[in-house]
Design a protein around this motif. Structure first.
Motif, PDB file in Angstrom:
ATOM      1  N   ALA A 136      25.192 108.064  15.022  1.00 39.00           N
ATOM      2  CA  ALA A 136      24.019 107.973  15.890  1.00 39.00           C
ATOM      3  C   ALA A 136      23.115 109.157  15.594  1.00 39.00           C
ATOM      4  O   ALA A 136      23.596 110.290  15.439  1.00 39.00           O
ATOM      5  CB  ALA A 136      24.436 107.978  17.359  1.00 39.00           C
ATOM      6  N   THR A 137      21.822 108.883  15.483  1.00 37.62           N
ATOM      7  CA  THR A 137      20.837 109.935  15.233  1.00 37.62           C
ATOM      8  C   THR A 137      19.730 109.832  16.269  1.00 37.62           C
ATOM      9  O   THR A 137      19.374 108.748  16.709  1.00 37.62           O
ATOM     10  CB  THR A 137      20.230 109.829  13.817  1.00 37.62           C
ATOM     11  OG1 THR A 137      19.589 108.555  13.668  1.00 37.62           O
ATOM     12  CG2 THR A 137      21.289 109.998  12.750  1.00 37.62           C
ATOM     13  N   ILE A 165      15.534 113.880  21.678  1.00 36.53           N
ATOM     14  CA  ILE A 165      16.971 113.802  21.903  1.00 36.53           C
ATOM     15  C   ILE A 165      17.540 115.113  21.374  1.00 36.53           C
ATOM     16  O   ILE A 165      17.364 115.438  20.206  1.00 36.53           O
ATOM     17  CB  ILE A 165      17.612 112.620  21.124  1.00 36.53           C
ATOM     18  CG1 ILE A 165      16.894 111.301  21.396  1.00 36.53           C
ATOM     19  CG2 ILE A 165      19.102 112.543  21.397  1.00 36.53           C
ATOM     20  CD1 ILE A 165      16.964 110.800  22.787  1.00 36.53           C
ATOM     21  N   VAL A 166      18.219 115.872  22.224  1.00 35.19           N
ATOM     22  CA  VAL A 166      18.728 117.171  21.774  1.00 35.19           C
ATOM     23  C   VAL A 166      20.228 117.181  21.522  1.00 35.19           C
ATOM     24  O   VAL A 166      20.712 118.002  20.752  1.00 35.19           O
ATOM     25  CB  VAL A 166      18.343 118.313  22.743  1.00 35.19           C
ATOM     26  CG1 VAL A 166      16.841 118.519  22.749  1.00 35.19           C
ATOM     27  CG2 VAL A 166      18.835 118.056  24.145  1.00 35.19           C
ATOM     28  N   ILE A 167      20.966 116.262  22.165  1.00 36.39           N
ATOM     29  CA  ILE A 167      22.420 116.232  21.988  1.00 36.39           C
ATOM     30  C   ILE A 167      22.891 114.783  21.944  1.00 36.39           C
ATOM     31  O   ILE A 167      22.464 113.961  22.751  1.00 36.39           O
ATOM     32  CB  ILE A 167      23.138 116.980  23.128  1.00 36.39           C
ATOM     33  CG1 ILE A 167      22.766 118.464  23.097  1.00 36.39           C
ATOM     34  CG2 ILE A 167      24.657 116.797  23.043  1.00 36.39           C
ATOM     35  CD1 ILE A 167      23.218 119.244  24.297  1.00 36.39           C
ATOM     36  N   LEU A 168      23.762 114.493  20.991  1.00 31.94           N
ATOM     37  CA  LEU A 168      24.457 113.211  20.903  1.00 31.94           C
ATOM     38  C   LEU A 168      25.927 113.509  20.683  1.00 31.94           C
ATOM     39  O   LEU A 168      26.267 114.383  19.878  1.00 31.94           O
ATOM     40  CB  LEU A 168      23.935 112.374  19.732  1.00 31.94           C
ATOM     41  CG  LEU A 168      22.534 111.802  19.874  1.00 31.94           C
ATOM     42  CD1 LEU A 168      22.075 111.210  18.549  1.00 31.94           C
ATOM     43  CD2 LEU A 168      22.493 110.751  20.969  1.00 31.94           C
ATOM     44  N   GLU A 169      26.806 112.786  21.381  1.00 34.51           N
ATOM     45  CA  GLU A 169      28.238 113.019  21.211  1.00 34.51           C
ATOM     46  C   GLU A 169      29.003 111.741  21.556  1.00 34.51           C
ATOM     47  O   GLU A 169      28.920 111.246  22.675  1.00 34.51           O
ATOM     48  CB  GLU A 169      28.700 114.159  22.130  1.00 34.51           C
ATOM     49  CG  GLU A 169      30.108 114.605  21.913  1.00 34.51           C
ATOM     50  CD  GLU A 169      30.315 115.298  20.576  1.00 34.51           C
ATOM     51  OE1 GLU A 169      31.378 115.059  19.972  1.00 34.51           O
ATOM     52  OE2 GLU A 169      29.435 116.056  20.143  1.00 34.51           O
ATOM     53  N   PHE A 170      29.735 111.196  20.579  1.00 31.69           N
ATOM     54  CA  PHE A 170      30.612 110.059  20.852  1.00 31.69           C
ATOM     55  C   PHE A 170      31.855 110.545  21.584  1.00 31.69           C
ATOM     56  O   PHE A 170      32.320 111.669  21.357  1.00 31.69           O
ATOM     57  CB  PHE A 170      31.039 109.367  19.551  1.00 31.69           C
ATOM     58  CG  PHE A 170      29.990 108.436  18.997  1.00 31.69           C
ATOM     59  CD1 PHE A 170      29.788 107.178  19.554  1.00 31.69           C
ATOM     60  CD2 PHE A 170      29.216 108.809  17.919  1.00 31.69           C
ATOM     61  CE1 PHE A 170      28.834 106.319  19.048  1.00 31.69           C
ATOM     62  CE2 PHE A 170      28.254 107.959  17.396  1.00 31.69           C
ATOM     63  CZ  PHE A 170      28.059 106.709  17.959  1.00 31.69           C
ATOM     64  N   SER A 171      32.398 109.690  22.454  1.00 32.67           N
ATOM     65  CA  SER A 171      33.645 110.010  23.148  1.00 32.67           C
ATOM     66  C   SER A 171      34.784 110.067  22.130  1.00 32.67           C
ATOM     67  O   SER A 171      34.677 109.498  21.038  1.00 32.67           O
ATOM     68  CB  SER A 171      33.937 108.971  24.236  1.00 32.67           C
ATOM     69  OG  SER A 171      34.105 107.693  23.670  1.00 32.67           O
ATOM     70  N   PRO A 172      35.891 110.732  22.466  1.00 31.81           N
ATOM     71  CA  PRO A 172      37.010 110.853  21.528  1.00 31.81           C
ATOM     72  C   PRO A 172      37.572 109.516  21.049  1.00 31.81           C
ATOM     73  O   PRO A 172      38.082 109.420  19.937  1.00 31.81           O
ATOM     74  CB  PRO A 172      38.062 111.630  22.322  1.00 31.81           C
ATOM     75  CG  PRO A 172      37.274 112.426  23.305  1.00 31.81           C
ATOM     76  CD  PRO A 172      36.111 111.533  23.673  1.00 31.81           C
ATOM     77  N   ASP A 173      37.465 108.465  21.873  1.00 32.73           N
ATOM     78  CA  ASP A 173      37.955 107.155  21.445  1.00 32.73           C
ATOM     79  C   ASP A 173      36.852 106.277  20.854  1.00 32.73           C
ATOM     80  O   ASP A 173      37.094 105.145  20.471  1.00 32.73           O
ATOM     81  CB  ASP A 173      38.667 106.433  22.592  1.00 32.73           C
ATOM     82  CG  ASP A 173      37.735 106.075  23.740  1.00 32.73           C
ATOM     83  OD1 ASP A 173      36.521 106.382  23.679  1.00 32.73           O
ATOM     84  OD2 ASP A 173      38.224 105.483  24.728  1.00 32.73           O
ATOM     85  N   GLY A 174      35.620 106.791  20.781  1.00 34.17           N
ATOM     86  CA  GLY A 174      34.506 106.064  20.179  1.00 34.17           C
ATOM     87  C   GLY A 174      33.931 104.952  21.037  1.00 34.17           C
ATOM     88  O   GLY A 174      33.088 104.192  20.578  1.00 34.17           O
ATOM     89  N   SER A 175      34.340 104.866  22.297  1.00 35.87           N
ATOM     90  CA  SER A 175      33.885 103.768  23.148  1.00 35.87           C
ATOM     91  C   SER A 175      32.562 104.046  23.861  1.00 35.87           C
ATOM     92  O   SER A 175      31.927 103.124  24.358  1.00 35.87           O
ATOM     93  CB  SER A 175      34.951 103.428  24.193  1.00 35.87           C
ATOM     94  OG  SER A 175      35.107 104.506  25.105  1.00 35.87           O
ATOM     95  N   SER A 217      24.167 111.121  25.472  1.00 36.96           N
ATOM     96  CA  SER A 217      22.934 111.697  24.946  1.00 36.96           C
ATOM     97  C   SER A 217      22.297 112.571  26.013  1.00 36.96           C
ATOM     98  O   SER A 217      22.424 112.301  27.206  1.00 36.96           O
ATOM     99  CB  SER A 217      21.952 110.597  24.521  1.00 36.96           C
ATOM    100  OG  SER A 217      21.523 109.846  25.637  1.00 36.96           O
ATOM    101  N   ILE A 218      21.642 113.623  25.576  1.00 32.92           N
ATOM    102  CA  ILE A 218      20.862 114.477  26.475  1.00 32.92           C
ATOM    103  C   ILE A 218      19.475 114.609  25.883  1.00 32.92           C
ATOM    104  O   ILE A 218      19.312 114.882  24.695  1.00 32.92           O
ATOM    105  CB  ILE A 218      21.509 115.867  26.672  1.00 32.92           C
ATOM    106  CG1 ILE A 218      22.895 115.719  27.314  1.00 32.92           C
ATOM    107  CG2 ILE A 218      20.613 116.759  27.527  1.00 32.92           C
ATOM    108  CD1 ILE A 218      23.633 117.015  27.527  1.00 32.92           C
ATOM    109  N   THR A 276      22.339 123.088  25.551  1.00 27.12           N
ATOM    110  CA  THR A 276      22.680 123.537  24.197  1.00 27.12           C
ATOM    111  C   THR A 276      23.961 122.920  23.662  1.00 27.12           C
ATOM    112  O   THR A 276      24.314 123.142  22.509  1.00 27.12           O
ATOM    113  CB  THR A 276      22.807 125.071  24.152  1.00 27.12           C
ATOM    114  OG1 THR A 276      23.822 125.472  25.083  1.00 27.12           O
ATOM    115  CG2 THR A 276      21.494 125.749  24.503  1.00 27.12           C
ATOM    116  N   GLY A 277      24.664 122.165  24.494  1.00 27.32           N
ATOM    117  CA  GLY A 277      25.894 121.545  24.031  1.00 27.32           C
ATOM    118  C   GLY A 277      26.479 120.630  25.089  1.00 27.32           C
ATOM    119  O   GLY A 277      26.127 120.702  26.254  1.00 27.32           O
ATOM    120  N   ALA A 278      27.357 119.740  24.645  1.00 29.71           N
ATOM    121  CA  ALA A 278      28.075 118.844  25.559  1.00 29.71           C
ATOM    122  C   ALA A 278      29.353 118.418  24.868  1.00 29.71           C
ATOM    123  O   ALA A 278      29.424 118.370  23.640  1.00 29.71           O
ATOM    124  CB  ALA A 278      27.228 117.618  25.885  1.00 29.71           C
TER     125      ALA A 278
END
Length: 105
Positions: A11-12, A52-62, A66-67, A97-99
């Motif tokens: 994801a971008t 969009i400043v932050i993107l992070e997939f959950s550990p299981d990818g489900s 986004s922030i 700055t992070g999530a």
């Protein structure tokens, strides 16, 4: 940018200026890509108002977190099957700055 744990999806985040009748209106969206096929799977738009400043997939990818860079650094969580927002909330007026995910969803 964030990549699923299985390395199949990335994801971008994007912010581009769109000129509509001489007004600069930002187009803010998240693009979801297949790494294997190098094709776009989905464009997630109409939620974040600025970059969009932050993107992070959950550990299981489900799920995808986004922030955005709005006044309250609003957070959204998307279900990766339907690509619908399942939860959203403002975070704070301070710069995000992070999530990270604490537990699997």
């Amino acid at each position: 940018m964030s990549i699923t744990p299985d390395r199949k999806i990335v994801a971008t985040g994007q912010m581009a200026q769109v000129d509509q009748l001489n007004k600069k209106i930002p187009k803010v969206s998240i693009h979801v890509w297949s790494i294997d096929n190098k094709t776009q799977l989905k464009e997630l738009k109409n939620f974040h108002q600025r970059a969009i400043v932050i993107l992070e997939f959950s550990p299981d990818g489900s799920h995808l977190l986004s922030i955005g860079q709005d006044d309250q650094n609003t957070l959204a969580v998307y279900n990766c099957q339907s690509w619908k927002i399942v939860w959203s909330a403002p975070t704070s007026k301070g710069k995000a700055t992070g999530a990270c995910w604490k537990n699997n969803v």
